[in-house]
Structures are given as C-alpha cells and as structure tokens.
Design a protein around this motif. Sequence first.
Motif, PDB file in Angstrom:
ATOM      1  N   HIS A 190       0.955  -1.378   0.062  1.00 21.80           N
ATOM      2  CA  HIS A 190       0.101   0.158  -0.141  1.00 21.80           C
ATOM      3  C   HIS A 190       0.847   1.211  -0.006  1.00 21.80           C
ATOM      4  N   SER A 191       0.285   2.311  -0.041  1.00 20.66           N
ATOM      5  CA  SER A 191       0.902   3.579  -0.041  1.00 20.66           C
ATOM      6  C   SER A 191      -0.078   4.696   0.638  1.00 20.66           C
ATOM      7  N   LEU A 192       0.484   5.469   1.348  1.00 20.14           N
ATOM      8  CA  LEU A 192      -0.282   6.562   2.401  1.00 20.14           C
ATOM      9  C   LEU A 192      -0.220   7.821   1.820  1.00 20.14           C
ATOM     10  N   ALA A 193      -1.318   8.519   1.810  1.00 17.75           N
ATOM     11  CA  ALA A 193      -1.282   9.865   1.230  1.00 17.75           C
ATOM     12  C   ALA A 193      -1.169  10.903   2.389  1.00 17.75           C
ATOM     13  N   GLY A 194      -0.194  11.865   2.171  1.00 23.59           N
ATOM     14  CA  GLY A 194       0.002  12.888   3.312  1.00 23.59           C
ATOM     15  C   GLY A 194       1.267  13.116   3.457  1.00 23.59           C
ATOM     16  N   GLU A 195       1.824  14.371   3.661  1.00 26.10           N
ATOM     17  CA  GLU A 195       3.227  14.648   3.737  1.00 26.10           C
ATOM     18  C   GLU A 195       3.712  13.951   5.288  1.00 26.10           C
ATOM     19  N   VAL A 196       2.704  13.902   6.003  1.00 23.77           N
ATOM     20  CA  VAL A 196       2.876  13.477   7.484  1.00 23.77           C
ATOM     21  C   VAL A 196       3.582  12.093   7.402  1.00 23.77           C
ATOM     22  N   PHE A 197       3.418  11.269   6.216  1.00 21.25           N
ATOM     23  CA  PHE A 197       3.870  10.025   6.119  1.00 21.25           C
ATOM     24  C   PHE A 197       5.283   9.846   5.614  1.00 21.25           C
ATOM     25  N   GLY A 198       5.664  10.847   4.970  1.00 23.56           N
ATOM     26  CA  GLY A 198       7.141  10.757   4.697  1.00 23.56           C
ATOM     27  C   GLY A 198       7.110   9.920   3.395  1.00 23.56           C
ATOM     28  N   PRO A 199       8.430   9.014   3.648  1.00 22.28           N
ATOM     29  CA  PRO A 199       8.534   8.047   2.538  1.00 22.28           C
ATOM     30  C   PRO A 199       7.512   6.820   2.149  1.00 22.28           C
ATOM     31  N   ALA A 200       6.886   6.670   3.240  1.00 20.86           N
ATOM     32  CA  ALA A 200       5.749   5.879   3.430  1.00 20.86           C
ATOM     33  C   ALA A 200       4.643   6.359   2.182  1.00 20.86           C
ATOM     34  N   GLN A 201       4.693   7.578   1.854  1.00 26.09           N
ATOM     35  CA  GLN A 201       3.739   7.761   0.826  1.00 26.09           C
ATOM     36  C   GLN A 201       4.008   7.159  -0.693  1.00 26.09           C
ATOM     37  N   HIS A 202       5.338   6.518  -0.784  1.00 24.68           N
ATOM     38  CA  HIS A 202       5.647   5.555  -1.846  1.00 24.68           C
ATOM     39  C   HIS A 202       4.859   4.133  -1.758  1.00 24.68           C
ATOM     40  N   LEU A 203       4.898   3.379  -2.952  1.00 17.70           N
ATOM     41  CA  LEU A 203       4.269   2.438  -2.814  1.00 17.70           C
ATOM     42  C   LEU A 203       5.204   1.315  -1.866  1.00 17.70           C
ATOM     43  N   HIS A 204       4.980   0.836  -0.984  1.00 23.56           N
ATOM     44  CA  HIS A 204       5.760  -0.180  -0.145  1.00 23.56           C
ATOM     45  C   HIS A 204       4.879  -1.422   0.372  1.00 23.56           C
ATOM     46  N   GLY A 205       5.187  -2.053   1.489  1.00 27.26           N
ATOM     47  CA  GLY A 205       4.525  -3.002   2.145  1.00 27.26           C
ATOM     48  C   GLY A 205       4.776  -3.365   3.556  1.00 27.26           C
ATOM     49  N   SER A 206       4.022  -4.421   3.988  1.00 25.49           N
ATOM     50  CA  SER A 206       4.135  -4.724   5.484  1.00 25.49           C
ATOM     51  C   SER A 206       3.631  -6.022   5.772  1.00 25.49           C
ATOM     52  N   THR A 207       4.400  -6.621   6.660  1.00 23.63           N
ATOM     53  CA  THR A 207       3.812  -7.685   7.266  1.00 23.63           C
ATOM     54  C   THR A 207       3.177  -7.357   8.618  1.00 23.63           C
ATOM     55  N   TYR A 208       1.851  -7.821   8.679  1.00 28.33           N
ATOM     56  CA  TYR A 208       1.321  -7.395   9.914  1.00 28.33           C
ATOM     57  C   TYR A 208       0.800  -8.678  10.480  1.00 28.33           C
ATOM     58  N   VAL A 209       1.460  -8.959  11.896  1.00 26.41           N
ATOM     59  CA  VAL A 209       1.194 -10.075  12.523  1.00 26.41           C
ATOM     60  C   VAL A 209       0.087  -9.580  13.702  1.00 26.41           C
ATOM     61  N   VAL A 210      -1.078 -10.394  13.483  1.00 28.56           N
ATOM     62  CA  VAL A 210      -2.315  -9.853  13.897  1.00 28.56           C
ATOM     63  C   VAL A 210      -2.823 -10.620  15.098  1.00 28.56           C
ATOM     64  N   ASP A 211      -3.137  -9.881  16.240  1.00 27.62           N
ATOM     65  CA  ASP A 211      -3.719 -10.402  17.482  1.00 27.62           C
ATOM     66  C   ASP A 211      -4.844 -10.234  17.650  1.00 27.62           C
ATOM     67  N   VAL A 212      -5.932 -11.151  17.965  1.00 22.99           N
ATOM     68  CA  VAL A 212      -7.133 -10.755  18.122  1.00 22.99           C
ATOM     69  C   VAL A 212      -7.784 -11.392  19.415  1.00 22.99           C
ATOM     70  N   GLU A 213      -8.114 -10.586  20.270  1.00 23.67           N
ATOM     71  CA  GLU A 213      -8.550 -10.725  21.587  1.00 23.67           C
ATOM     72  C   GLU A 213     -10.030 -10.650  21.853  1.00 23.67           C
ATOM     73  N   PHE A 214     -10.476 -11.973  22.418  1.00 22.59           N
ATOM     74  CA  PHE A 214     -12.055 -12.182  22.530  1.00 22.59           C
ATOM     75  C   PHE A 214     -12.173 -11.773  24.025  1.00 22.59           C
ATOM     76  N   ARG A 215     -13.272 -11.075  24.468  1.00 20.95           N
ATOM     77  CA  ARG A 215     -13.137 -10.835  25.958  1.00 20.95           C
ATOM     78  C   ARG A 215     -14.797 -11.231  26.154  1.00 20.95           C
ATOM     79  N   ARG A 216     -15.025 -11.578  27.582  1.00 27.99           N
ATOM     80  CA  ARG A 216     -16.461 -11.913  28.141  1.00 27.99           C
ATOM     81  C   ARG A 216     -16.096 -12.110  29.634  1.00 27.99           C
ATOM     82  N   ARG A 217     -17.200 -11.888  30.282  1.00 33.18           N
ATOM     83  CA  ARG A 217     -17.180 -11.787  31.693  1.00 33.18           C
ATOM     84  C   ARG A 217     -17.343 -13.130  32.294  1.00 33.18           C
ATOM     85  N   THR A 218     -18.008 -14.101  31.566  1.00 34.61           N
ATOM     86  CA  THR A 218     -18.036 -15.535  32.280  1.00 34.61           C
ATOM     87  C   THR A 218     -17.748 -16.420  31.168  1.00 34.61           C
TER      88      THR A 218
END
Lengths: 135, 135, 135, 135, 135, 135
Positions: F14-42
Amino acid sequence: MYTVCVRDHMMIAHSLAGEVFGPAQHLHGSTYVVDVEFRRRTLDAHGIVVDIGLAGETLKSTLAALNYRNLDTERDFSGSNTTTEFLARTLFERIAAAIRSGKLGPAALAVESLRVTLHESHIAWAAFEGEISAT
Amino acid sequence: MYTVCVRDHMMIAHSLAGEVFGPAQHLHGSTYVVDVEFRRRTLDAHGIVVDIGLAGETLKSTLAALNYRNLDTERDFSGSNTTTEFLARTLFERIAAAIRSGKLGPAALAVESLRVTLHESHIAWAAFEGEISAT
Amino acid sequence: MYTVCVRDHMMIAHSLAGEVFGPAQHLHGSTYVVDVEFRRRTLDAHGIVVDIGLAGETLKSTLAALNYRNLDTERDFSGSNTTTEFLARTLFERIAAAIRSGKLGPAALAVESLRVTLHESHIAWAAFEGEISAT
Amino acid sequence: MYTVCVRDHMMIAHSLAGEVFGPAQHLHGSTYVVDVEFRRRTLDAHGIVVDIGLAGETLKSTLAALNYRNLDTERDFSGSNTTTEFLARTLFERIAAAIRSGKLGPAALAVESLRVTLHESHIAWAAFEGEISAT
Amino acid sequence: MYTVCVRDHMMIAHSLAGEVFGPAQHLHGSTYVVDVEFRRRTLDAHGIVVDIGLAGETLKSTLAALNYRNLDTERDFSGSNTTTEFLARTLFERIAAAIRSGKLGPAALAVESLRVTLHESHIAWAAFEGEISAT
Amino acid sequence: MYTVCVRDHMMIAHSLAGEVFGPAQHLHGSTYVVDVEFRRRTLDAHGIVVDIGLAGETLKSTLAALNYRNLDTERDFSGSNTTTEFLARTLFERIAAAIRSGKLGPAALAVESLRVTLHESHIAWAAFEGEISAT
C-alpha cells in the motif's frame, strides 16, 4: 549435532574506555539475557545432552558472581573493557570450567562445545562459541 | 568465535514470478526485520568485534536504499525474484562491501564472516551467511 | 479506542535504597526496553493516532536525557528510588508534557492517554498509564 | 549458505524415566514450538531454498502424527525417553525422509542439511542438526 | 495506574471434555508461560508496586502445586475442564489469596487488581483479570 | 474479565497519502502480525471464551480477503488511508460481524468486546478495541 539451551539474566553497571564507545564511556548499565547452548554429537543413556536442572543452576551461580555488581570495580576485570563480547567469553570459560570440574555431572563431560549469547537489548546481542577442550 | 548482531527493519512491496509462489505472485509487501551478525576469531584492542554504532548505521543506510520501495521497479533487481533468500544475499553483499571499503573502520577489516537474517513474519525467516572474502 | 505503540531502549546504572531490594541495593544497571502507547477515541484527518515519526523521535530524545547515565547522580531523582515503576511514571510525565507543548504536532493534542512500559528482563516489566490531562 | 525456516507447534503429554528428571518423571506435558531450518548452498531457478508452502505443510503433517498425544503410549517411542533432544532428532529424521521421498518437490532434493529446534518454554530449547544424506 | 509483571512457567498434562475441543479431547499437554500483573494506583514508600522477589516466589510456589502434573487426576479440578481460561482464573484466585494472607508483605495489601495471562503457544494465550477484593 | 487471543498474519502492499507519512507515501508493504483478543465476563458451559479453532479460522479467512493484495486498488478502501490504525478498525468490524452472524458458534454471541492489534515491525504496533454491540 544436538544442542540444549538454557536462559537466565544478570543486571550490571560498567563503563567502557575508548572513544569508539561514545556515551557508553560514562558509567551506565545493562540487563544481559544470557543463553548458554551445550552441544554434543550423541545423547547420554537418559537421552539428554546435559542435566537441564544442573545446567540452569550452573548458569545461575555463574551469573550470581557478576549480578548486581559494578564491573568497573571487579578485580577480575581490572584493565579490561567489559564489553558484551568480553563478557560472553568470560561466561564461556567459567561454564566450561564447571563442566570439566564435574559440576554438571559425569555425563556432561561429553559436551563438546558451548555457545554463550548475551542479549543486551531488543536490537543487539553478542556471543562467544568454542570447543570446551580448546579453552 | 565471537559474534555481534544488530537489528533493524525495512518495509517493501514486491511480487514473485512463478506458480510455486501461489498468491505471492500478486503485488503484496513485507516487513523484514533484519539481523546482521559480524563474526571474527579475536577481538580488537578495545575488546569488540566491530564498532556497534557504525554497524547499526551501516545496516540502516543499506536498508534505506530499499526501504519504502516497490522492488518490482528497482533496476538492480530486474529479472530477479526478490525472494527473502535473494534479499538476504543482496544485503550480505552490500554490507560485506561496506566493510571492505572501510566504512565500519579499520578494525572491522578483521571481520571474517557475516550472517544476514530476514524475519518476514512470526513463523518464517531466511538467511544467507558466508565468508567476507568469498563474495 | 485506538492505540499506537513505539519502542526504543535505554541503558542506565543505579542502586535502590531499602532492604526490600536485596542485592539491588548495590550499584548495578539495567537495559530498559521502553514501549509508549498513545491512545485516542478517533483518528485524525490522515487516519492516524499520532505522527509515528515524531512519536519515535520524542521517545528517543526523552530517553536520551537518561541513557548511558548513573541515575544515582541525577539531580532530578535526588531522594527518590529510581525503580522501574518510578521511571515508567517519569517517562509518562515527560512524554505527556511533550504532547501538550506541541512537539508531536497539533493532531497529537487529541491523544487522551498514555501507557509507558519498561521491560527490564525477559521475566519482568513495569508500566504506568494515565490520562494526559490528569498528570 | 542459504537457510529458510518455518515454525509451527505441537502439544503433547509424556513422562521421563530416570532420577535425573526429578518431577518430570511424573506424567506432564509440553507445548513445543518447532522451527525447521532448510539449508543449501545455492538457490533453485525460482530463487528459493524450498517451496515454503510445502515446507509448512510438511512440518504441520509431521507434527500432526504426534500432536495431542500421550507419547508414553506411542509404539514408535516404546523404550525411549521422549526428551526434547530425542524429539528434535525424531522430527529431523521424518522431515529428511519427506524431502528424500519428494514430498517437498524436486527442487528440495538439493537441500543439504536441516536443523530442528524445539522451544519448550521461554527459558529452554533443544535442537538437532545434520546432513540429510547422513541420516 | 502502576503495573508490575513477573513471568514463570509450568508444564502440565490434561484432556478436555466436549466435542468443541476436537483432538484436545485426548490426553495431551502444554507449557504455560505465565505472566502475573500486579496493579495499584500509588506506589509504596519504597517506590514499588510489590516486592518483586516475593512476587516471583509466590508465582513459583503457586505454579509448583500444578507443575509436572496430570490435571485430569487433580481433585481440585474434578468435574471441571482445565482450559487455559479456567487455569488463568484458578491462578488469579490463588495469587489473590496469597496477597490477602500477607505472603507478599504488608505493602502488597494495597494491590488493587491482578491480571494472569497463560501463553500456550506462539499463537494463542488466555487471561483472567479482576479486582482482588471481588474474588 | 476473561480474554482469549489468537494470532495470524498478512502481507500487503500500500501507499499512504499525506506529507506526514514521509517515505511511506511511496508504494511499499508490510507484514502485519495480527492478534485478536475476545473478551467476556463469564465462560460458557465448556469453560471457554470462544471455540479457539473457529476463532483461528475466522481470523485466517478475514485476513485472506486482504492478504497478498495491493490495498491501494481495493474498492473497499477507496479514498481511505490504509494506516495500521485503520486496518485494525477494519479487522475489528469484520470479526465483530462474523461473531454476530454466528460464524463462531452460538456461545461466542456472549463475547462482549474485541481488541485487534497489528504488529508492523519489532518496534511499532497499532490496535483498535471496542464493544461488539457498539460497532
């Protein structure tokens, strides 16, 4: 080749002499998370490289001699820079001596080589490895 | 044998040509957390394998040439699959060249071998290691 | 609630006063791997919690004021035990002040709370969290 | 030398015979997080060490034969202590056999050696490594 | 809010009753790497949340009552599925009781809440958290 | 409060639009290691928060819709910056919808809240958490 590794840690203060060390020339400190790998070609009669209980105790007692210390005032290190590399070698020699003296039991005498790794942060570590008989 | 390792990362886009890559034939991307290990048999006069500050800067500048890029459009890689293995070799050669050119200082010329590891996820990584003189 | 976290580290020497600290009463040291979490309920116009580049720089400069120091001789901490908990609170207050002063940019003023975690080894860490306006 | 590593895990029950094992003589259990490293000197025509999809499937199916089992009742292990070291060797031999039988594809026949590491906790692991042809 | 966390582990065998558990209905086992977080709003006179030495000992002794056991034959768990969630709650209650009984010292009576996390592999964990007085 | 967490990953460009992103405005990529937490009281009648097998499958299929893609060309994200924060919210909503639609089974309808964390490197991550009914 079989390897067994145990982990423990120590927390020390020290300073390093030489411009190459930059701000680390000041007295500062480090947590070293220490891995010791024991290696041999065959397993003993119980199917192990080393008694992991004795391995952990040996690591703990070896670290205890340095833990919670200012290494700048330790006689053993007088005149030496206690870099991570130097400490890896120091721990290697002390654990190798413990094996040779029988502290890890007779079966551990068959351990051929060790690798000692000191993790100093999430982005840097140093290690020393060698034959036990070669020390 | 002494080893010192430094860690940094880069985030790139690319695609891989060949049915063996399945969905990775599409344009996708990866974070590579990169470890570079510097190895030598003896320490220098300061008790170190390499100036860890220069080692980290060299790794950062080497990665900067690829970071935030789409590797499919990089001329250097035209006609090559930028697999993790290939990138490990590429970084190995660039860091070895930096050492030989003196960018890590004169003491680093004694570094004998390097190992470059690219972690692409929590369940996969690739590495290339070799003698520096052999590249 | 959205959270963004950045990580860096510092390496300090210190001692802790009180029998409860056992051997940590001696001058020793620690690597603290520091995580700072920035939290807010909505994203800004760019789709972010905070400019992660500024967040990282702020963390680095905040740590630089303590890094490679002996905390026992820092005036700011005179009369205080620089426990991991205490340092987590200290870093929290300094980063909260940086946000309020605008160092992380105008969008960061919407950050509602922070959590600062100091990992002191592979088996222990401490944290402080709170509202930014409540400090 | 190139290396590619894949990770998976298994959860087994077992007991270990011999006083050296202390409380581990009782029936207990372990999660083994297993890393398998595939090594070769040159890459194949696609620029890879091994088809990482097939590598992961082979690891999963190899672990499936042991996963969620009480190893004390497995015929294959009758008379053996299923220590971490022993299991590392067992997995090494089974994955080496899978490579030789062509399950990882023809290009994988060029894999020269394997290293299998079993992480049994955050403070201990064991590994077996060897040439594939030497098994 | 301040938090201090200590880590240790245990290695148990068990089976789980119910089709939802699939192959985990068989007798198998797990390494649980256990984190216990102690939380309070203010620090004690020494600048700490809890005596981390006592916290670690309490965790170790609490785990020792389950470590190297087959939980299917433990009377305390008769009629219960010893799921990771259930064990997190069990450890929570036992450590909360230790705090209330004074085993972590008088200052620890100010600890308000606990969070107990059991990591069962590199891809799964479970936790229980609550007020100490609410148990 | 009980929590169960499962982990998986995806690799996107992906790429990100906006000067705040600096070099990440270019097309680049990422590995996202994703954790999903499920919560309940009982816990449910089986002593669990959620069927961890279904939780893992739901995470995998949710990630599969984005995995090995260039997010810049995904219609769902047209006009949005696919920041880590934004993607954490997106995954949160999709998994919450899967729970409400019964894909994780009837017992999972009692899950009260979720937390989705995307690790983008060893030094940065972002998360979104919220009540399931509040989405």
